[in-house]
Design a protein around this motif. Structure first.
Motif, mmCIF file in Angstrom:
data_model
loop_
_atom_site.group_PDB
_atom_site.id
_atom_site.type_symbol
_atom_site.label_atom_id
_atom_site.label_comp_id
_atom_site.label_asym_id
_atom_site.label_seq_id
_atom_site.Cartn_x
_atom_site.Cartn_y
_atom_site.Cartn_z
ATOM 1 N N GLN A 43 -43.421 18.028 40.959
ATOM 2 C CA GLN A 43 -44.634 17.505 40.314
ATOM 3 C C GLN A 43 -45.890 18.242 40.756
ATOM 4 O O GLN A 43 -46.647 18.756 39.949
ATOM 5 C CB GLN A 43 -44.808 16.024 40.661
ATOM 6 C CG GLN A 43 -43.811 15.105 40.028
ATOM 7 C CD GLN A 43 -44.020 13.680 40.478
ATOM 8 O OE1 GLN A 43 -44.786 13.393 41.399
ATOM 9 N NE2 GLN A 43 -43.342 12.765 39.826
ATOM 10 N N SER A 44 -46.122 18.240 42.057
ATOM 11 C CA SER A 44 -47.366 18.796 42.593
ATOM 12 C C SER A 44 -47.211 18.991 44.090
ATOM 13 O O SER A 44 -46.633 18.138 44.770
ATOM 14 C CB SER A 44 -48.534 17.842 42.325
ATOM 15 O OG SER A 44 -49.687 18.222 43.041
ATOM 16 N N ARG A 76 -48.219 21.064 39.328
ATOM 17 C CA ARG A 76 -49.651 20.732 39.272
ATOM 18 C C ARG A 76 -49.930 19.498 38.418
ATOM 19 O O ARG A 76 -50.931 19.410 37.721
ATOM 20 C CB ARG A 76 -50.460 21.931 38.765
ATOM 21 C CG ARG A 76 -50.318 23.167 39.655
ATOM 22 C CD ARG A 76 -51.117 24.329 39.148
ATOM 23 N NE ARG A 76 -50.911 25.513 39.978
ATOM 24 C CZ ARG A 76 -51.446 26.707 39.743
ATOM 25 N NH1 ARG A 76 -52.224 26.892 38.688
ATOM 26 N NH2 ARG A 76 -51.198 27.722 40.557
ATOM 27 N N ASP A 78 -48.740 18.579 35.658
ATOM 28 C CA ASP A 78 -48.948 19.001 34.272
ATOM 29 C C ASP A 78 -47.581 19.220 33.620
ATOM 30 O O ASP A 78 -46.843 20.137 33.994
ATOM 31 C CB ASP A 78 -49.772 20.295 34.258
ATOM 32 C CG ASP A 78 -50.143 20.751 32.848
ATOM 33 O OD1 ASP A 78 -49.425 20.419 31.891
ATOM 34 O OD2 ASP A 78 -51.156 21.476 32.725
ATOM 35 N N GLN A 81 -47.106 22.701 32.186
ATOM 36 C CA GLN A 81 -46.852 23.683 33.246
ATOM 37 C C GLN A 81 -45.380 23.646 33.640
ATOM 38 O O GLN A 81 -44.737 24.695 33.799
ATOM 39 C CB GLN A 81 -47.738 23.362 34.456
ATOM 40 C CG GLN A 81 -47.446 24.168 35.701
ATOM 41 C CD GLN A 81 -48.239 25.451 35.778
ATOM 42 O OE1 GLN A 81 -48.899 25.835 34.812
ATOM 43 N NE2 GLN A 81 -48.172 26.120 36.910
ATOM 44 N N ASP A 103 -43.657 13.755 33.700
ATOM 45 C CA ASP A 103 -43.666 12.761 32.619
ATOM 46 C C ASP A 103 -42.244 12.367 32.249
ATOM 47 O O ASP A 103 -41.373 13.228 32.082
ATOM 48 C CB ASP A 103 -44.397 13.324 31.404
ATOM 49 C CG ASP A 103 -44.604 12.289 30.311
ATOM 50 O OD1 ASP A 103 -43.660 12.076 29.518
ATOM 51 O OD2 ASP A 103 -45.691 11.691 30.262
ATOM 52 N N ASN A 201 -53.754 7.327 39.200
ATOM 53 C CA ASN A 201 -53.090 8.636 39.111
ATOM 54 C C ASN A 201 -52.517 9.136 40.439
ATOM 55 O O ASN A 201 -52.552 10.333 40.733
ATOM 56 C CB ASN A 201 -54.062 9.667 38.530
ATOM 57 C CG ASN A 201 -54.428 9.359 37.102
ATOM 58 O OD1 ASN A 201 -53.563 9.237 36.247
ATOM 59 N ND2 ASN A 201 -55.714 9.179 36.838
#
Length: 343
Positions: A43-44, A76, A78, A81, A103, A201
């Motif tokens: 994810q990040s 990131r 996204d 991405q 997601d 978030n």
């Protein structure tokens, strides 16, 4: 049925219209040709849990000894991405992909593309909605986490009062499933009322601002705060303390067991449940290798029963593996902090 590493690469080379030598794999049977290449699309790398996950993956014995060449790709937060990263991994002929999706729905198409290209995808931590697309997946039950979260706050409140809910990024499986568990706990406790519910978030800073505003607008009405992860719980705790309130009077709970949350539990200021990043990451590496090598693969991560762990390996053939949650308590927080410092 899992293909051998060599047969996968031959198939991918044929699809790409190249030879094994042209694809850079060398002579059949050489050690270089048999090195497994795994991409981890996460994810990040801006959140502590994802960093803990990536660090654990890099400590897998087969990564450390060079048997596996692991590439961790930062999504990131996204979904587009991550989709582009899948296309890159497919084009470069990786042997397997481990996926921690941003997601729950947008992750389906990239997984489908990889599977159609003959590259197995292993899910880890958060999930896509169509889990049948995965070769296998390993995670913790987020519905259960939501129940644990809500019940811990409700118990501290004495079973009645008003709560606010700080949600994660809308559309992620953890946000969706933890909310389901929270709602189950609330339905079983009709004397508890939800005053506010909004996303921060997964962000400590966003949660701090959100809860500060709620504490101003709602005055003394808020009796408990349910945050869907520890980062947001810590932000909420900071808001409570900045407002001059006693954390014992406005209980806050989160999930993940990040370091600052462990320290807050140690101080008696919040509640947390540890999500085992080591088990999820290293277990996913073993499942990726089982998909690459087939039924003869012997797992190396300590999470499996064959290595003294808690989960049955089952030959790496099950599609779903569930890592147990670890409630953080006054009795175990010192050990958890010591373990974190040694990682």
């Amino acid at each position: 049925m899992a293909k051998t590493l060599l047969s996968r690469r031959l198939m991918l080379a044929a699809l790409a219209g190249t030879s094994m030598v042209a694809a850079g794999f060398g002579l059949v049977g050489t050690a270089a040709a048999q090195e497994a290449r795994i991409a981890a699309v996460v994810q990040s790398l801006d959140t502590e849990f994802n960093v803990l996950w990536a660090d654990a993956a890099n400590r897998h014995p087969l990564v450390e000894d060079g048997t596996i060449a692991l590439t961790v790709l930062d999504g990131r937060m996204d979904a587009l991405q991550q989709s582009n990263q899948f296309d890159t991994a497919i084009a470069e002929g990786y042997d397997a992909i481990i996926f921690v999706p941003v997601d729950i729905n947008a992750g389906n198409d990239p997984v489908q593309r990889a599977m159609e290209a003959g590259i197995p995808v292993i899910g880890s931590n958060t999930l896509i909605s169509d889990t049948d697309l995965y070769e296998s997946y390993i995670s913790s039950n987020d519905v259960e986490a939501g129940r644990i979260l809500a019940e811990s706050v409700i118990e501290k409140m004495g079973g009645s009062g008003n709560v606010v809910i700080v949600e994660g990024m809308i559309g992620q499986s953890a946000q969706v499933q933890r909310l389901e568990g929270i709602e189950e706990a609330l339905a079983a406790n009709p004397d508890v009322t939800v005053l506010e519910q909004r996303t921060a978030n997964w962000s400590r800073a966003e949660a701090l601002s959100l809860v500060e505003n709620w504490l101003i607008s709602r005055g003394g009405e808020i009796n408990g705060i349910i945050a869907q992860n520890d980062e947001m719980a810590i932000g909420a705790l900071e808001a409570v303390k900045a407002a001059g309130l006693d954390p014992a009077e406005v209980p806050v709970a989160g999930v993940d067991g990040v370091t600052d949350a462990l320290l807050a539990v140690q101080r008696g200021e919040m509640m947390s449940t540890l999500q085992d990043a080591d088990a999820q990451a290293q277990g996913a590496i073993d499942l990726a290798m089982a998909a690459i090598e087939g039924e003869g693969y012997e797992p190396r991560a300590a999470v499996w029963d064959v290595n003294g762990g808690e989960m049955a390996w089952d030959g790496g053939q099950s599609q779903q593996y569930s890592v147990p949650w670890v409630p953080v308590t006054a009795d175990n927080v010192e050990d958890l902090l010591a373990m974190r410092q040694n990682q």
